[in-house]
Write an enzyme that holds these catalytic residues in place. Structure first.
Site, PDB file in Angstrom:
ATOM      1  N   TYR A 195       7.168  15.214  -3.390  1.00 35.30           N
ATOM      2  CA  TYR A 195       7.850  14.128  -2.691  1.00 35.30           C
ATOM      3  C   TYR A 195       7.761  14.273  -1.186  1.00 35.30           C
ATOM      4  O   TYR A 195       7.336  15.309  -0.674  1.00 35.30           O
ATOM      5  CB  TYR A 195       9.319  14.053  -3.130  1.00 35.30           C
ATOM      6  N   ARG A 204       0.968  16.235   4.607  1.00 37.42           N
ATOM      7  CA  ARG A 204       1.661  17.239   3.777  1.00 37.42           C
ATOM      8  C   ARG A 204       1.657  16.800   2.314  1.00 37.42           C
ATOM      9  O   ARG A 204       1.498  17.626   1.407  1.00 37.42           O
ATOM     10  CB  ARG A 204       3.082  17.459   4.299  1.00 37.42           C
ATOM     11  N   ARG A 231       6.174  15.635 -24.418  1.00 40.86           N
ATOM     12  CA  ARG A 231       6.505  16.887 -23.748  1.00 40.86           C
ATOM     13  C   ARG A 231       5.678  18.076 -24.244  1.00 40.86           C
ATOM     14  O   ARG A 231       5.758  18.455 -25.412  1.00 40.86           O
ATOM     15  CB  ARG A 231       8.000  17.202 -23.932  1.00 40.86           C
ATOM     16  N   HIS A 280       4.058  21.743 -22.066  1.00 40.92           N
ATOM     17  CA  HIS A 280       4.019  22.282 -20.703  1.00 40.92           C
ATOM     18  C   HIS A 280       2.709  21.991 -19.981  1.00 40.92           C
ATOM     19  O   HIS A 280       2.709  21.455 -18.888  1.00 40.92           O
ATOM     20  CB  HIS A 280       4.287  23.795 -20.720  1.00 40.92           C
ATOM     21  N   LYS A 323       5.983  20.714  -1.349  1.00 43.91           N
ATOM     22  CA  LYS A 323       7.214  19.918  -1.382  1.00 43.91           C
ATOM     23  C   LYS A 323       7.413  19.355  -2.787  1.00 43.91           C
ATOM     24  O   LYS A 323       7.191  18.173  -3.063  1.00 43.91           O
ATOM     25  CB  LYS A 323       7.167  18.808  -0.318  1.00 43.91           C
ATOM     26  N   GLU A 378      14.777  29.549   5.099  1.00 42.28           N
ATOM     27  CA  GLU A 378      15.068  28.191   5.578  1.00 42.28           C
ATOM     28  C   GLU A 378      16.359  27.719   4.940  1.00 42.28           C
ATOM     29  O   GLU A 378      16.945  28.410   4.109  1.00 42.28           O
ATOM     30  CB  GLU A 378      13.911  27.242   5.226  1.00 42.28           C
ATOM     31  N   LEU A 389       8.971  25.653   3.676  1.00 43.55           N
ATOM     32  CA  LEU A 389       8.312  24.353   3.780  1.00 43.55           C
ATOM     33  C   LEU A 389       7.884  24.164   5.232  1.00 43.55           C
ATOM     34  O   LEU A 389       8.694  24.380   6.143  1.00 43.55           O
ATOM     35  CB  LEU A 389       9.291  23.242   3.391  1.00 43.55           C
TER      36      LEU A 389
HETATM   37  N1  PDD Z   1      14.113  18.031   3.164  1.00 42.64           N
HETATM   38  N2  PDD Z   1      12.958  22.837   4.197  1.00 42.64           N
HETATM   39  C1  PDD Z   1      13.281  22.238   3.024  1.00 42.64           C
HETATM   40  C2  PDD Z   1      13.490  23.089   1.821  1.00 42.64           C
HETATM   41  C3  PDD Z   1      13.396  20.832   2.955  1.00 42.64           C
HETATM   42  O1  PDD Z   1      13.687  20.235   1.798  1.00 42.64           O
HETATM   43  C4  PDD Z   1      13.197  20.066   4.143  1.00 42.64           C
HETATM   44  C5  PDD Z   1      13.283  18.564   4.126  1.00 42.64           C
HETATM   45  C6  PDD Z   1      12.886  20.728   5.339  1.00 42.64           C
HETATM   46  C7  PDD Z   1      12.616  19.966   6.622  1.00 42.64           C
HETATM   47  O2  PDD Z   1      11.375  19.291   6.548  1.00 42.64           O
HETATM   48  P1  PDD Z   1      11.087  17.960   7.368  1.00 42.64           P
HETATM   49  O3  PDD Z   1      11.330  18.259   8.795  1.00 42.64           O
HETATM   50  O4  PDD Z   1       9.676  17.668   7.064  1.00 42.64           O
HETATM   51  O5  PDD Z   1      12.047  16.901   6.858  1.00 42.64           O
HETATM   52  C8  PDD Z   1      12.753  22.106   5.319  1.00 42.64           C
HETATM   53  C9  PDD Z   1      14.146  16.590   2.964  1.00 42.64           C
HETATM   54  C10 PDD Z   1      14.657  15.842   4.143  1.00 42.64           C
HETATM   55  C11 PDD Z   1      14.895  16.302   1.683  1.00 42.64           C
HETATM   56  O6  PDD Z   1      14.645  17.024   0.725  1.00 42.64           O
HETATM   57  O7  PDD Z   1      15.676  15.346   1.625  1.00 42.64           O
END
Ligand code: PDD
Length: 285
Positions: free
Chosen positions: A33, A52, A99, A101, A147, A179, A203
């Site tokens: 996503y 990304r 379903r 895996h 992501k 993070e 990320l």
């Molecule tokens: N989240 N780290 C994680 C684990 C994240 O899920 C996000 C973003 C970030 C920041 O990334 P960016 O600057 O590209 O938004 C760092 C989004 C906003 C979400 O899951 O809603």
């Protein structure tokens, strides 16, 4: 100006968007996503988010969809909503199949979902006062650079933060900060930014990357490497970056007050420089 969804080629009200129970996103969290913000009718840093997304698709082997077509649908859904300050959610799952895996070689048709909602900004008081954070043990998988929609550990961490009256949970792995549950983490020491280096453990945040670029332009040094929790606790300033929060000061961690408990000058300066870029339409689509 309706909040709308686009699902597999059709536009509809969000509450009418439905996916089959055999969607692999629902069954396995088998999908990726992006979350993109728009300011004044323009999508911010769209190409960076798409790059990304391209990488997330290729690392997970999700095929049958191109980022070029996704770009067109994002622009079209955003335009159709007429919402000028929006949060756009883009999700691609591997598709629908009974379903099992392994997806094996059967070509599945990926499920593309886009929703456009009105953006709710961080309350001004929080931006002024800074936010509280807690730390939580790092329990996620080893490919946090993808992501993925598999967010159970992030969800549990964020819930724990909420229950403790904190804004964010910061993952800590063997004494080192990785993070936040949905943000990247920076510390400021002697006027210089310290942040975990890119790699499989975090990320590569789009906001993180932009803030590093802005800092360099502003003559602020940036050190990317391992970031010990001890260093963060003793830092002059701590802030979070992410889509939806931009640059947000952290003034307390696990009840410990960061420096004097106020949002510091470097955090403020970077937030202002960031918003200036947004207002000038830099990186807008
Ligand atoms: N989240 N780290 C994680 C684990 C994240 O899920 C996000 C973003 C970030 C920041 O990334 P960016 O600057 O590209 O938004 C760092 C989004 C906003 C979400 O899951 O809603």
């Amino acid at each position: 100006m309706p909040e709308i969804a686009f699902l597999n080629g059709e536009f509809m009200p969000i509450e009418e968007a439905k996916v089959p129970v055999d969607d692999r996103g629902y069954q396995f969290g088998d999908g990726v996503y992006e979350v993109i913000e728009s300011y004044a009718g323009q999508l911010w840093a769209l190409e960076r988010h798409l790059n990304r997304l391209r990488r997330s698709l290729s690392e997970t082997g999700i095929s049958g969809i191109t980022v070029e077509e996704v770009r067109e649908w994002i622009l079209e859904t955003h335009r159709k909503s007429g919402i000028s300050r929006a949060l756009v959610y883009v999700q691609i799952t591997r598709g629908v199949a009974p379903r099992k895996h392994a997806w094996m070689t059967t070509p599945l048709r990926p499920t593309l979902l886009i929703t456009v909602r009105r953006f709710v900004p961080v309350p001004e008081e929080l931006r002024e006062s800074g936010v509280r954070a807690i730390t939580v043990p790092e329990i996620r998988w080893a490919r946090r650079d993808i992501k993925s929609i598999n967010l159970l550990p992030n969800v549990l961490a964020a819930q724990r933060a909420w229950e403790r009256g904190a804004f964010e949970a910061i993952f800590v792995d063997g004494g080192y900060v990785t993070e936040g549950a949905a943000t990247n983490v920076f510390a400021v020491r002697d006027g210089k930014l310290l942040t975990p280096a890119e790699g499989p453990h975090i990320l590569p945040g789009i906001t993180r990357g932009l803030v590093i670029e802005i800092a360099r332009e502003e003559g602020i040094g940036v050190e990317e490497g391992s970031l010990a929790l001890e260093v963060v606790m003793k830092a002059d300033e701590v802030f979070l970056t992410g889509t939806g929060i931009e640059v947000l000061g952290v003034t307390s961690i696990d009840g410990w007050t960061v420096r004097d408990g106020k949002v510091g000058p470097v955090t403020r300066r970077l937030f202002e420089a960031f918003m200036e870029r947004v207002e000038k339409g830099f990186d807008a689509s």
